[in-house]
Design a protein around this motif. Structure first.
Motif, PDB file in Angstrom:
ATOM      1  N   ARG A 157      85.110 -18.403   4.121  1.00  0.00           N
ATOM      2  CA  ARG A 157      85.348 -19.566   4.983  1.00  0.00           C
ATOM      3  C   ARG A 157      84.048 -20.056   5.615  1.00  0.00           C
ATOM      4  N   GLN A 158      82.960 -20.025   4.869  1.00  0.00           N
ATOM      5  CA  GLN A 158      81.671 -20.396   5.454  1.00  0.00           C
ATOM      6  C   GLN A 158      81.654 -21.865   5.874  1.00  0.00           C
ATOM      7  N   ALA A 159      81.167 -22.086   7.082  1.00  0.00           N
ATOM      8  CA  ALA A 159      81.076 -23.446   7.611  1.00  0.00           C
ATOM      9  C   ALA A 159      79.733 -24.052   7.224  1.00  0.00           C
ATOM     10  N   ARG A 160      79.745 -25.327   6.900  1.00  0.00           N
ATOM     11  CA  ARG A 160      78.514 -26.072   6.634  1.00  0.00           C
ATOM     12  C   ARG A 160      78.010 -26.655   7.944  1.00  0.00           C
ATOM     13  N   ALA A 161      76.792 -26.364   8.305  1.00  0.00           N
ATOM     14  CA  ALA A 161      76.223 -26.862   9.558  1.00  0.00           C
ATOM     15  C   ALA A 161      75.952 -28.357   9.467  1.00  0.00           C
ATOM     16  N   SER A 162      75.893 -28.989  10.620  1.00  0.00           N
ATOM     17  CA  SER A 162      75.443 -30.374  10.728  1.00  0.00           C
ATOM     18  C   SER A 162      74.234 -30.405  11.643  1.00  0.00           C
TER      19      SER A 162
ATOM     20  N   THR B 104      68.174 -22.096  -5.058  1.00  0.00           N
ATOM     21  CA  THR B 104      68.607 -22.937  -6.178  1.00  0.00           C
ATOM     22  C   THR B 104      68.764 -22.112  -7.445  1.00  0.00           C
ATOM     23  N   ALA B 105      67.818 -21.203  -7.684  1.00  0.00           N
ATOM     24  CA  ALA B 105      67.891 -20.353  -8.874  1.00  0.00           C
ATOM     25  C   ALA B 105      69.085 -19.414  -8.817  1.00  0.00           C
ATOM     26  N   MET B 106      69.372 -18.875  -7.646  1.00  0.00           N
ATOM     27  CA  MET B 106      70.531 -17.990  -7.505  1.00  0.00           C
ATOM     28  C   MET B 106      71.826 -18.730  -7.795  1.00  0.00           C
ATOM     29  N   TYR B 107      71.946 -19.933  -7.245  1.00  0.00           N
ATOM     30  CA  TYR B 107      73.151 -20.723  -7.504  1.00  0.00           C
ATOM     31  C   TYR B 107      73.245 -21.131  -8.966  1.00  0.00           C
ATOM     32  N   ALA B 108      72.112 -21.477  -9.574  1.00  0.00           N
ATOM     33  CA  ALA B 108      72.116 -21.881 -10.981  1.00  0.00           C
ATOM     34  C   ALA B 108      72.586 -20.736 -11.867  1.00  0.00           C
TER      35      ALA B 108
ATOM     36  N   PRO C 293      72.354 -20.042   4.910  1.00  0.00           N
ATOM     37  CA  PRO C 293      73.146 -20.066   6.136  1.00  0.00           C
ATOM     38  C   PRO C 293      74.031 -21.300   6.297  1.00  0.00           C
ATOM     39  N   GLY C 294      74.175 -22.102   5.239  1.00  0.00           N
ATOM     40  CA  GLY C 294      74.975 -23.311   5.356  1.00  0.00           C
ATOM     41  C   GLY C 294      74.197 -24.447   6.006  1.00  0.00           C
TER      42      GLY C 294
ATOM     43  N   GLY D 229      74.163 -25.686  -4.492  1.00  0.00           N
ATOM     44  CA  GLY D 229      74.972 -24.760  -3.717  1.00  0.00           C
ATOM     45  C   GLY D 229      76.380 -25.267  -3.482  1.00  0.00           C
ATOM     46  N   VAL D 230      76.550 -26.591  -3.435  1.00  0.00           N
ATOM     47  CA  VAL D 230      77.885 -27.164  -3.239  1.00  0.00           C
ATOM     48  C   VAL D 230      78.751 -26.906  -4.465  1.00  0.00           C
TER      49      VAL D 230
END
Length: 285
Positions: A101-106, A196-200, A242-243, A255-256
């Motif tokens: 349930r990670q929140a995306r910061a603004s 980016t590499a981790m998500y890829a 950390p979002g 990441g999205v």
């Protein structure tokens, strides 16, 4: 369908154990808490065998986790087994929020700053602080000054207090008011190329799995063999990332897409994987 990675590759025993420990912790986090925080040795060995890990390697890894006080040895009705240590239970409970349930910061959330100074005679505390802040997703603004989105302030305070590190730090919250372009600052504070590499890698590995699962519902054992390694790989990322606010990240931040892929696989695989584990527990009671 499965994207399970083999755990029998050549290498030193310590390296193999270091790969096995995250899988074992995932198994305990998923299933021990629903079994009154206890799994028999036989159950752990059976579940890990389903993931391709030999019993000798499991016993060695579990013993090391016990020495590190991640697990505790317990006997239930004369049966040998292990439970999660209290500190591990608390860490996993906090991790559930991050992972599922990670929140995306603004930008309106502002920032939390941790400023620390550790005497040279206590270098191990400095290492512990840096490790804790890295796991929380902090970036480095300057020597001894670490930064993260403001919504992590409460979690940061709890974590540093729990680890006995609060005496070495000051925690501040606030806004970036000047100078320079904040997007460029973020790129210097965090290693976005690494993220980016981790998500890829996650997307490349598990997009074909989602296609296969969508075409055919997996059997419980198949789901288990895919879900546990998938979750083990994923659960590192919400701690490294950390979002951060999307407007401060590169365009089309992958990441999205990776988070959306994880959510879909979690929805499709979690229940049948749990059914496999539950059936094993029933047969071993």
């Amino acid at each position: 369908m499965t994207a399970q990675t083999t755990t029998r590759a050549p290498g030193a025993a310590g390296e193999r154990e270091s790969r096995h420990a995250p899988l074992i912790l995932t198994v305990f986090g998923l299933y021990a808490r629903g079994e009154h925080n206890w799994l028999s040795v036989a159950s752990v060995i059976s579940l890990m065998a389903d993931l391709g890990v030999e019993s000798r390697a499991v016993r060695s890894s579990v013993s090391r986790m016990k020495r590190r006080e991640v697990l505790r040895g317990e006997r239930h009705e004369g049966v040998a087994g292990y439970s999660l240590a209290d500190s591990t239970l608390q860490t996993l409970a906090e991790g559930d929020v991050r992972i599922f349930r990670q929140a995306r910061a603004s930008r309106e959330d502002g920032w939390v700053l941790v400023v620390f100074s550790v005497p040279e005679s206590e270098r191990e505390k400095r290492h512990a602080l840096r490790t804790a802040l890295t796991r929380l997703g902090f970036g480095t603004a300057a020597s001894g000054v670490w930064i993260a989105p403001g919504h992590l302030a409460a979690e940061t305070r709890r974590t540093l207090e729990r680890r006995g590190l609060s005496a070495y730090v000051d925690i501040f919250t606030g806004d970036h008011v000047a100078f320079g372009e904040l997007r460029e600052k973020v790129r210097s504070w965090w290693d976005l190329d690494e993220l980016t590499a981790m998500y890829a890698d996650f997307l490349d590995r598990y997009r074909p799995v989602l296609d296969a699962v969508t075409r055919r519902e997996p059997r419980p054992l198949e789901a288990f063999r895919t879900y546990v390694p998938m979750l083990t790989q994923w659960r590192r990322m919400p701690y490294r990332d950390p979002g951060l606010p999307l407007e401060l990240l590169p365009p089309e931040w992958n990441g999205v897409a990776a988070a959306e892929l994880f959510d879909r696989l979690n929805t499709l695989l979690r229940a049948p994987a749990e059914a496999h584990a539950a059936e094993l527990f029933r047969t071993r009671r």
